[in-house]
Write a protein that holds these residues in place. Structure first.
Motif, PDB file in Angstrom:
ATOM      1  N   MET A 288       0.833  -1.200   0.000  1.00 46.54           N
ATOM      2  CA  MET A 288       0.000   0.000   0.000  1.00 46.54           C
ATOM      3  C   MET A 288       0.870   1.253   0.000  1.00 46.54           C
ATOM      4  N   GLN A 289       0.628   2.121  -0.961  1.00 42.90           N
ATOM      5  CA  GLN A 289       1.362   3.369  -1.052  1.00 42.90           C
ATOM      6  C   GLN A 289       0.535   4.467  -0.370  1.00 42.90           C
ATOM      7  N   VAL A 290       1.102   5.102   0.642  1.00 42.75           N
ATOM      8  CA  VAL A 290       0.369   6.148   1.368  1.00 42.75           C
ATOM      9  C   VAL A 290       1.125   7.467   1.287  1.00 42.75           C
ATOM     10  N   TRP A 291       0.378   8.553   1.451  1.00 39.98           N
ATOM     11  CA  TRP A 291       0.997   9.873   1.426  1.00 39.98           C
ATOM     12  C   TRP A 291       1.673  10.194   2.760  1.00 39.98           C
ATOM     13  N   SER A 292       2.674  10.983   2.672  1.00 35.85           N
ATOM     14  CA  SER A 292       3.313  11.503   3.883  1.00 35.85           C
ATOM     15  C   SER A 292       2.465  12.665   4.409  1.00 35.85           C
ATOM     16  N   PRO A 293       2.633  13.061   5.676  1.00 33.45           N
ATOM     17  CA  PRO A 293       1.891  14.224   6.198  1.00 33.45           C
ATOM     18  C   PRO A 293       2.086  15.467   5.340  1.00 33.45           C
ATOM     19  N   GLY A 294       3.308  15.675   4.831  1.00 33.46           N
ATOM     20  CA  GLY A 294       3.557  16.838   3.984  1.00 33.46           C
ATOM     21  C   GLY A 294       2.777  16.785   2.687  1.00 33.46           C
ATOM     22  N   GLU A 295       2.665  15.583   2.104  1.00 37.89           N
ATOM     23  CA  GLU A 295       1.909  15.433   0.861  1.00 37.89           C
ATOM     24  C   GLU A 295       0.416  15.664   1.105  1.00 37.89           C
ATOM     25  N   ILE A 296      -0.081  15.222   2.251  1.00 36.26           N
ATOM     26  CA  ILE A 296      -1.492  15.436   2.586  1.00 36.26           C
ATOM     27  C   ILE A 296      -1.793  16.929   2.704  1.00 36.26           C
TER      28      ILE A 296
ATOM     29  N   VAL B 163      -4.114  22.521  -2.290  1.00 39.87           N
ATOM     30  CA  VAL B 163      -4.518  22.617  -3.695  1.00 39.87           C
ATOM     31  C   VAL B 163      -6.015  22.342  -3.842  1.00 39.87           C
ATOM     32  N   ALA B 164      -6.532  21.373  -3.062  1.00 42.93           N
ATOM     33  CA  ALA B 164      -7.946  21.011  -3.159  1.00 42.93           C
ATOM     34  C   ALA B 164      -8.859  22.172  -2.793  1.00 42.93           C
ATOM     35  N   ARG B 165      -8.381  23.104  -1.981  1.00 41.20           N
ATOM     36  CA  ARG B 165      -9.210  24.234  -1.563  1.00 41.20           C
ATOM     37  C   ARG B 165      -9.597  25.150  -2.725  1.00 41.20           C
ATOM     38  N   THR B 166      -8.948  24.969  -3.855  1.00 40.01           N
ATOM     39  CA  THR B 166      -9.286  25.779  -5.027  1.00 40.01           C
ATOM     40  C   THR B 166     -10.398  25.133  -5.854  1.00 40.01           C
ATOM     41  N   THR B 167     -10.924  23.973  -5.414  1.00 42.48           N
ATOM     42  CA  THR B 167     -11.952  23.258  -6.177  1.00 42.48           C
ATOM     43  C   THR B 167     -13.268  23.261  -5.415  1.00 42.48           C
TER      44      THR B 167
ATOM     45  N   LEU C 181     -15.222  20.869  -4.639  1.00 45.44           N
ATOM     46  CA  LEU C 181     -15.433  19.706  -3.781  1.00 45.44           C
ATOM     47  C   LEU C 181     -14.317  19.505  -2.773  1.00 45.44           C
ATOM     48  N   TRP C 182     -13.659  20.579  -2.386  1.00 48.42           N
ATOM     49  CA  TRP C 182     -12.517  20.419  -1.485  1.00 48.42           C
ATOM     50  C   TRP C 182     -12.934  19.849  -0.133  1.00 48.42           C
ATOM     51  N   ALA C 183     -14.179  20.132   0.331  1.00 48.59           N
ATOM     52  CA  ALA C 183     -14.641  19.560   1.603  1.00 48.59           C
ATOM     53  C   ALA C 183     -14.791  18.044   1.492  1.00 48.59           C
ATOM     54  N   LEU C 184     -15.174  17.574   0.316  1.00 47.25           N
ATOM     55  CA  LEU C 184     -15.287  16.131   0.083  1.00 47.25           C
ATOM     56  C   LEU C 184     -13.917  15.465   0.210  1.00 47.25           C
ATOM     57  N   TYR C 185     -12.901  16.060  -0.422  1.00 50.68           N
ATOM     58  CA  TYR C 185     -11.556  15.479  -0.371  1.00 50.68           C
ATOM     59  C   TYR C 185     -11.005  15.482   1.050  1.00 50.68           C
ATOM     60  N   GLU C 186     -11.255  16.558   1.762  1.00 55.34           N
ATOM     61  CA  GLU C 186     -10.759  16.632   3.135  1.00 55.34           C
ATOM     62  C   GLU C 186     -11.449  15.600   4.025  1.00 55.34           C
ATOM     63  N   LEU C 187     -12.758  15.449   3.846  1.00 57.06           N
ATOM     64  CA  LEU C 187     -13.492  14.454   4.628  1.00 57.06           C
ATOM     65  C   LEU C 187     -13.022  13.039   4.281  1.00 57.06           C
ATOM     66  N   ALA C 188     -12.692  12.809   3.030  1.00 58.41           N
ATOM     67  CA  ALA C 188     -12.191  11.498   2.622  1.00 58.41           C
ATOM     68  C   ALA C 188     -10.881  11.173   3.333  1.00 58.41           C
ATOM     69  N   LEU C 189     -10.007  12.156   3.409  1.00 61.59           N
ATOM     70  CA  LEU C 189      -8.707  11.938   4.046  1.00 61.59           C
ATOM     71  C   LEU C 189      -8.815  11.840   5.564  1.00 61.59           C
ATOM     72  N   MET C 190      -9.600  12.694   6.159  1.00 64.89           N
ATOM     73  CA  MET C 190      -9.667  12.747   7.615  1.00 64.89           C
ATOM     74  C   MET C 190     -10.628  11.724   8.221  1.00 64.89           C
ATOM     75  N   GLY C 191     -11.598  11.259   7.416  1.00 65.38           N
ATOM     76  CA  GLY C 191     -12.582  10.319   7.946  1.00 65.38           C
ATOM     77  C   GLY C 191     -12.372   8.876   7.516  1.00 65.38           C
ATOM     78  N   GLY C 192     -11.634   8.693   6.422  1.00 65.64           N
ATOM     79  CA  GLY C 192     -11.381   7.331   5.960  1.00 65.64           C
ATOM     80  C   GLY C 192     -12.615   6.615   5.436  1.00 65.64           C
ATOM     81  N   LEU C 193     -13.577   7.359   4.897  1.00 62.78           N
ATOM     82  CA  LEU C 193     -14.803   6.743   4.397  1.00 62.78           C
ATOM     83  C   LEU C 193     -14.599   6.201   2.985  1.00 62.78           C
ATOM     84  N   ARG C 194     -15.378   5.185   2.647  1.00 59.97           N
ATOM     85  CA  ARG C 194     -15.383   4.686   1.277  1.00 59.97           C
ATOM     86  C   ARG C 194     -16.080   5.712   0.377  1.00 59.97           C
TER      87      ARG C 194
END
Length: 288
Positions: A173-181, A187-191, A193-206
């Motif tokens: 499994m390839q995972v991001w480092s804290p710096g990459e996150i 960058v996602a804040r310019t889109t 759906l940035w709240a969706l991406y943040e929730l995906a990373l912080m919540g671990g939902l499918r």
């Protein structure tokens, strides 16, 4: 019954109808301009065969049983069209051509062992054997179909059970480092759906769980969301995969604030209300 392109440039599939009273093999060929048209017509034709054919549990072949299972149990079991399509491919492209002529009552573990082994062998004509992932999927489908046959007492035991599934290669499994996150979220804040991406990373939902979240699932005081349903490809909400999937997910303050900002933006655009999905497209429809 694999769908192939013929010399005239059309897609076609040929269904074996067994032997006629004259001793000759009977076949039905479906030919259309696109593969999807053939696939749709093939399903209709097989469903009609299943409806019209007399049912003889003592003499039915694996082909007859598997096609009946596809049209009934598998269709009800598979909520996702892509899953049913994968099941159909396993049955039509692999199981029926090799095991279809064997009577269900006569199927033995040795048949399945040899079938799975041969499925991975390269042929003299240059045809490559199927990957371990394909063989694993085909065995999974066969086991599910035969397990249903045991449940309805067509056979006493599942001959697929003694044959272990092909061993899948270990995938690191390839995972991001804290710096990459952090960089990704910036960058996602310019889109939109940035709240969706943040929730995906912080919540671990499918993915289906994320897209199926409703505003009523958010506990603003506790800083959490409750996962209760999932969005499937048809755009409908469905039950979660397992009972254990029902859970509360605690979120950091930053993510809760992102959800508040997202909600405010959705309200300004007029595409949300208290009981709707959190994440919608620009016209207020569920995301694909």
């Amino acid at each position: 019954m694999a769908i192939k392109k013929n010399k005239r440039g059309y897609f076609c599939a040929t269904v074996s109808l067994g032997t006629g009273s004259d001793g000759k093999r009977r076949r039905h060929t479906i030919e259309r301009k696109t593969k999807s048209e053939v696939d749709a017509e093939l399903r209709r034709f097989l469903a009609q065969i299943d409806k019209d054919a007399p049912f003889d549990p003592e003499r039915q072949t694996m082909e007859a049983y598997l096609l009946r299972w596809l049209a009934t149990d598998a269709k009800e079991r598979c909520r996702e069209h892509s899953t049913l399509k994968a099941y159909t491919s396993a049955v039509v492209d692999h199981l029926v051509p090799r095991l279809g002529a064997i009577r269900l009552a006569d199927l033995r573990p040795v048949h399945i062992r040899d079938f799975l082994a041969d499925l991975g062998v390269d042929l003299p004509d240059g045809t490559k054997g199927k990957s371990v992932w394909v063989r694993h999927q085909v065995r999974l489908v066969l086991h599910a179909a035969l397990e249903r046959a045991v449940e309805v007492e067509l056979i006493s035991r599942n001959p697929c059970t003694p044959i272990p599934p092909p061993k899948l290669p270990k995938v690191d499994m390839q995972v991001w480092s804290p710096g990459e996150i952090v960089h990704f979220l910036d960058v996602a804040r310019t889109t939109p759906l940035w709240a969706l991406y943040e929730l995906a990373l912080m919540g671990g939902l499918r993915q289906g769980e994320l897209l199926g979240l409703r505003w009523t699932d958010v506990d603003w005081d506790a800083g959490a969301v409750t996962v209760q349903v999932q969005l499937i490809r048809t755009g409908q909400l469905a039950e979660l995969k397992t009972p254990a999937s029902h859970r509360r997910v605690d979120l950091p303050d930053r993510t809760m604030e992102s959800l508040r900002v997202h909600q405010a933006a959705a309200r300004c655009s007029g595409i949300t209300n208290a009981d709707r999905l959190i994440f919608l497209n620009e016209v207020g429809r569920p995301l694909h």
